[in-house]
Design an enzyme around this catalytic site. Structure first.
Site, PDB file in Angstrom:
ATOM      1  N   LYS A   1      -5.685  -6.961  -0.324  1.00  0.00           N
ATOM      2  CA  LYS A   1      -4.662  -6.282   0.476  1.00  0.00           C
ATOM      3  C   LYS A   1      -5.286  -5.844   1.796  1.00  0.00           C
ATOM      4  O   LYS A   1      -6.254  -5.093   1.807  1.00  0.00           O
ATOM      5  CB  LYS A   1      -4.130  -5.077  -0.292  1.00  0.00           C
ATOM      6  CG  LYS A   1      -3.216  -4.158   0.510  1.00  0.00           C
ATOM      7  CD  LYS A   1      -2.925  -2.881  -0.272  1.00  0.00           C
ATOM      8  CE  LYS A   1      -2.221  -1.844   0.587  1.00  0.00           C
ATOM      9  NZ  LYS A   1      -2.064  -0.552  -0.126  1.00  0.00           N
TER      10      LYS A   1
ATOM     11  N   ASP B   1      -2.103   2.145   7.359  1.00  0.00           N
ATOM     12  CA  ASP B   1      -0.920   2.420   6.568  1.00  0.00           C
ATOM     13  C   ASP B   1      -0.356   3.789   6.944  1.00  0.00           C
ATOM     14  O   ASP B   1      -0.755   4.808   6.404  1.00  0.00           O
ATOM     15  CB  ASP B   1      -1.250   2.377   5.077  1.00  0.00           C
ATOM     16  CG  ASP B   1      -0.019   2.645   4.223  1.00  0.00           C
ATOM     17  OD1 ASP B   1       1.102   2.517   4.747  1.00  0.00           O
ATOM     18  OD2 ASP B   1      -0.190   2.998   3.043  1.00  0.00           O
TER      19      ASP B   1
ATOM     20  N   LYS C   1       3.662   8.967   6.347  1.00  0.00           N
ATOM     21  CA  LYS C   1       2.694   9.896   5.777  1.00  0.00           C
ATOM     22  C   LYS C   1       2.612  11.144   6.651  1.00  0.00           C
ATOM     23  O   LYS C   1       2.828  11.095   7.862  1.00  0.00           O
ATOM     24  CB  LYS C   1       1.311   9.239   5.696  1.00  0.00           C
ATOM     25  CG  LYS C   1       1.210   8.060   4.757  1.00  0.00           C
ATOM     26  CD  LYS C   1      -0.208   7.505   4.746  1.00  0.00           C
ATOM     27  CE  LYS C   1      -0.332   6.234   3.925  1.00  0.00           C
ATOM     28  NZ  LYS C   1      -0.124   6.471   2.485  1.00  0.00           N
TER      29      LYS C   1
ATOM     30  N   ASP D   1      -6.846   1.561   4.045  1.00  0.00           N
ATOM     31  CA  ASP D   1      -5.911   0.841   3.181  1.00  0.00           C
ATOM     32  C   ASP D   1      -6.169  -0.663   3.177  1.00  0.00           C
ATOM     33  O   ASP D   1      -5.490  -1.402   2.468  1.00  0.00           O
ATOM     34  CB  ASP D   1      -4.467   1.129   3.606  1.00  0.00           C
ATOM     35  CG  ASP D   1      -3.500   1.016   2.454  1.00  0.00           C
ATOM     36  OD1 ASP D   1      -3.890   1.348   1.320  1.00  0.00           O
ATOM     37  OD2 ASP D   1      -2.354   0.590   2.665  1.00  0.00           O
TER      38      ASP D   1
ATOM     39  N   ASP E   1       6.289   3.246   1.679  1.00  0.00           N
ATOM     40  CA  ASP E   1       4.852   3.494   1.543  1.00  0.00           C
ATOM     41  C   ASP E   1       4.276   2.814   0.306  1.00  0.00           C
ATOM     42  O   ASP E   1       3.085   2.947   0.037  1.00  0.00           O
ATOM     43  CB  ASP E   1       4.588   5.000   1.496  1.00  0.00           C
ATOM     44  CG  ASP E   1       3.142   5.352   1.802  1.00  0.00           C
ATOM     45  OD1 ASP E   1       2.452   4.519   2.427  1.00  0.00           O
ATOM     46  OD2 ASP E   1       2.688   6.442   1.415  1.00  0.00           O
TER      47      ASP E   1
ATOM     48  N   GLU F   1       4.013  -0.412   0.102  1.00  0.00           N
ATOM     49  CA  GLU F   1       4.072  -1.718   0.764  1.00  0.00           C
ATOM     50  C   GLU F   1       3.028  -2.701   0.260  1.00  0.00           C
ATOM     51  O   GLU F   1       3.192  -3.914   0.391  1.00  0.00           O
ATOM     52  CB  GLU F   1       3.901  -1.546   2.276  1.00  0.00           C
ATOM     53  CG  GLU F   1       2.468  -1.460   2.797  1.00  0.00           C
ATOM     54  CD  GLU F   1       1.663  -0.290   2.270  1.00  0.00           C
ATOM     55  OE1 GLU F   1       0.436  -0.411   2.177  1.00  0.00           O
ATOM     56  OE2 GLU F   1       2.255   0.750   1.958  1.00  0.00           O
TER      57      GLU F   1
ATOM     58  N   ARG G   1       2.090  -3.729  -2.682  1.00  0.00           N
ATOM     59  CA  ARG G   1       2.550  -4.696  -3.695  1.00  0.00           C
ATOM     60  C   ARG G   1       3.482  -5.744  -3.095  1.00  0.00           C
ATOM     61  O   ARG G   1       3.574  -6.858  -3.608  1.00  0.00           O
ATOM     62  CB  ARG G   1       3.205  -3.941  -4.851  1.00  0.00           C
ATOM     63  CG  ARG G   1       4.424  -3.150  -4.515  1.00  0.00           C
ATOM     64  CD  ARG G   1       4.682  -2.004  -5.493  1.00  0.00           C
ATOM     65  NE  ARG G   1       3.711  -0.940  -5.306  1.00  0.00           N
ATOM     66  CZ  ARG G   1       3.686   0.168  -6.053  1.00  0.00           C
ATOM     67  NH1 ARG G   1       4.562   0.313  -7.033  1.00  0.00           N
ATOM     68  NH2 ARG G   1       2.786   1.111  -5.826  1.00  0.00           N
TER      69      ARG G   1
END
Length: 489
Positions: free
Chosen positions: A246, A251, A258, A269, A328, A330, A332
């Site tokens: 990933k 992020d 956030k 991230d 948030d 995202e 997956r």
């Protein structure tokens, strides 16, 4: 810095490794019990031309292994650099002898070298005053000096440390320097002279392939998304192993933005992609006979007028539709694209690694990642992690939790309605995008991606978790395939 092995040489500092209750390991010095405790660092400063002595506590002898030695080496590296000394003797021979065969001398050489180099790491490229790295020669006092295997041990340990530090560098970079488009160029440059084929799927190719997770997540960013595909094929007869990372370079949470006093850690991230790239850096400098593809799903998750919003519907080429319950969650969404692509490429085995959920840290703390999927592969990874220090723990895929993915108007939601078991539900989400022909493991490393403070061979910031783990796993799978035991192991 030059690293050598051999008999005792003249040096500014002599380092002794001291397990608890090990008698009197240091000539002419009386050690207090606290000096032999795990992590203890004690200086005895010499007078005049006398060498200084550094005592490293290792804790209970029964618990000392290669990882404990790497940890001590990292502590020693920082201590010596801080004092500004240039030459160091490390008394490995006497330590190995005192351990009565628990570690071979060559294993000690490997562990110490790796730990020292990783412990010397500092991400200070943007500081006007750099952290001091004063050591010019590190000499490991060994009985087997001059053996070719020791030279190879030093070489391989350096390669492994450099791969992990490459992963750290990428993860530590600020988002105004490293973003989806610059990451693509950094990868091209890093692997330009390696036996690795780099292919980048840009925006139009992503659309043609139906990679709607990546395209949706990236809508709010000024930078274009990409899927980076790196192929290392030195033995095409072997089944294809896919390593999936990933790569959300920052992020912000999308429209579920956030909040917090300092969310600069959102740059971490991309830790999964850094792990895969670090592993490929190590693999590509080896003589491994293997067939490996690395897939990096790269995007930013930013809020702006064009960003995707909660209730957005994402459809995938395998026919599944996903309701976005929270922007948030995202990771997956983009990993689903990469897993489907691994299936298109014909991968027999796939390992995905991601900073996916905070929930995994609630279960396992900050030092152990979670792993779901094929039981035998998870057990193999767990054993490798215990040896290399990138620890993980087998976690359950609870089929009853599938109901937590239920959506009112799509095949599933990207987030469960409750916080309990969130890491398990995320793994169940990913499982729906894994081809039946593939053996699959998912590693959630959100809790292990960074160290809040320097400890052992970690510096504050990105840990490089996963780089050595995945590289060692690739070696083990290649060896199993060579022996014809790949499907059983």
């Amino acid at each position: 810095m030059k690293i050598t092995t051999g008999f005792v040489q003249t040096a500014d500092v002599t380092v002794y490794l001291c397990p608890e209750h090990a008698g009197q390991p240091v000539p002419q010095l009386e050690l207090r019990p606290a000096m032999q405790a795990r992590g203890a660092v004690t200086w005895f400063y010499g007078r005049g031309e006398e060498a200084h002595v550094l005592i490293l506590g290792l804790g209970a002898e029964a618990r000392i292994d290669a990882e404990r030695l790497r940890e001590a080496a990292g502590n020693a590296a920082r201590a010596v650099h801080k004092e500004g000394f240039a030459t160091v003797n490390v008394m490995l021979e006497s330590f190995v002898r005192a351990m009565n065969g628990a570690l071979s001398e060559e294993e000690a050489v490997r562990a110490w070298t790796e730990g020292w180099l990783l412990g010397s790491y500092a991400f200070d490229k943007y500081k006007s005053r750099k952290e001091a790295r004063t050591v010019e020669r590190l000499h490991l006092v060994c009985a087997g000096a001059g053996e070719a295997s020791y030279e190879e041990a030093l070489k391989q340990s350096a390669i492994r440390a450099e791969g992990a530090m490459f992963a750290r560098d990428l993860c530590n970079e600020p988002p105004n320097v490293l973003h989806p488009e610059s990451l693509v160029e950094m990868v091209r440059e890093r692997f330009a002279e390696r036996p690795v084929n780099v292919r980048v799927y840009g925006e139009q190719e992503l659309a043609d392939l139906g990679m709607n997770g990546l395209l949706t997540v990236a809508q709010g960013s000024r930078y274009k998304p990409a899927l980076i595909e790196l192929t290392f094929c030195t033995d095409p007869s072997q089944p294809l192993l896919a390593l999936v990372g990933k790569g959300i370079t920052f992020d912000m949470g999308g429209m579920n933005v956030k909040s917090g006093r300092d969310i600069s850690d959102a740059r971490f991230d991309m830790g999964g992609s850094c792990a895969v790239l670090g592993a490929m850096d190590i693999i590509s400098r080896s003589e491994l006979r293997a067939n490996i593809v690395a897939l990096i799903a790269v995007a930013d998750n930013m809020p702006d007028a064009e960003a995707f919003v909660p209730s957005t519907l994402v459809t995938y080429p395998n026919g599944l539709s996903v309701q976005v319950g929270n922007t948030d969650a995202e990771g997956r969404l983009v990993l689903a694209d990469a897993l489907l692509h691994a299936g298109r490429l014909g991968a027999r085995e796939v390992i995905d690694i991601a900073t996916l959920t905070g929930n995994v840290g609630e279960a396992l703390g900050l030092s152990v990642a979670g792993a779901w999927g094929d039981r035998k592969l998870v057990e193999t990874l767990a054993g490798i992690g215990e040896h290399c220090g990138d620890r993980l723990w087998p976690m359950p895929l609870v089929d009853d939790y599938e109901e937590l993915l239920r959506s009112d108007y799509a095949d599933m939601n990207n987030i469960p309605p409750i916080s309990y078991g969130g890491a398990i539900v995320a793994a169940l989400f990913l499982r729906r995008f894994v081809a039946e022909s593939m053996r699959w493991v998912h590693i959630d490393m959100a809790n292990t991606v960074q160290a809040k403070a320097a400890r052992g061979y970690y510096s504050a910031g990105a840990t490089g978790y996963g780089a050595r783990l995945l590289a060692d796993f690739a070696v083990s799978r290649a060896e199993a395939n060579r022996l014809g035991a790949g499907d059983e192991a």
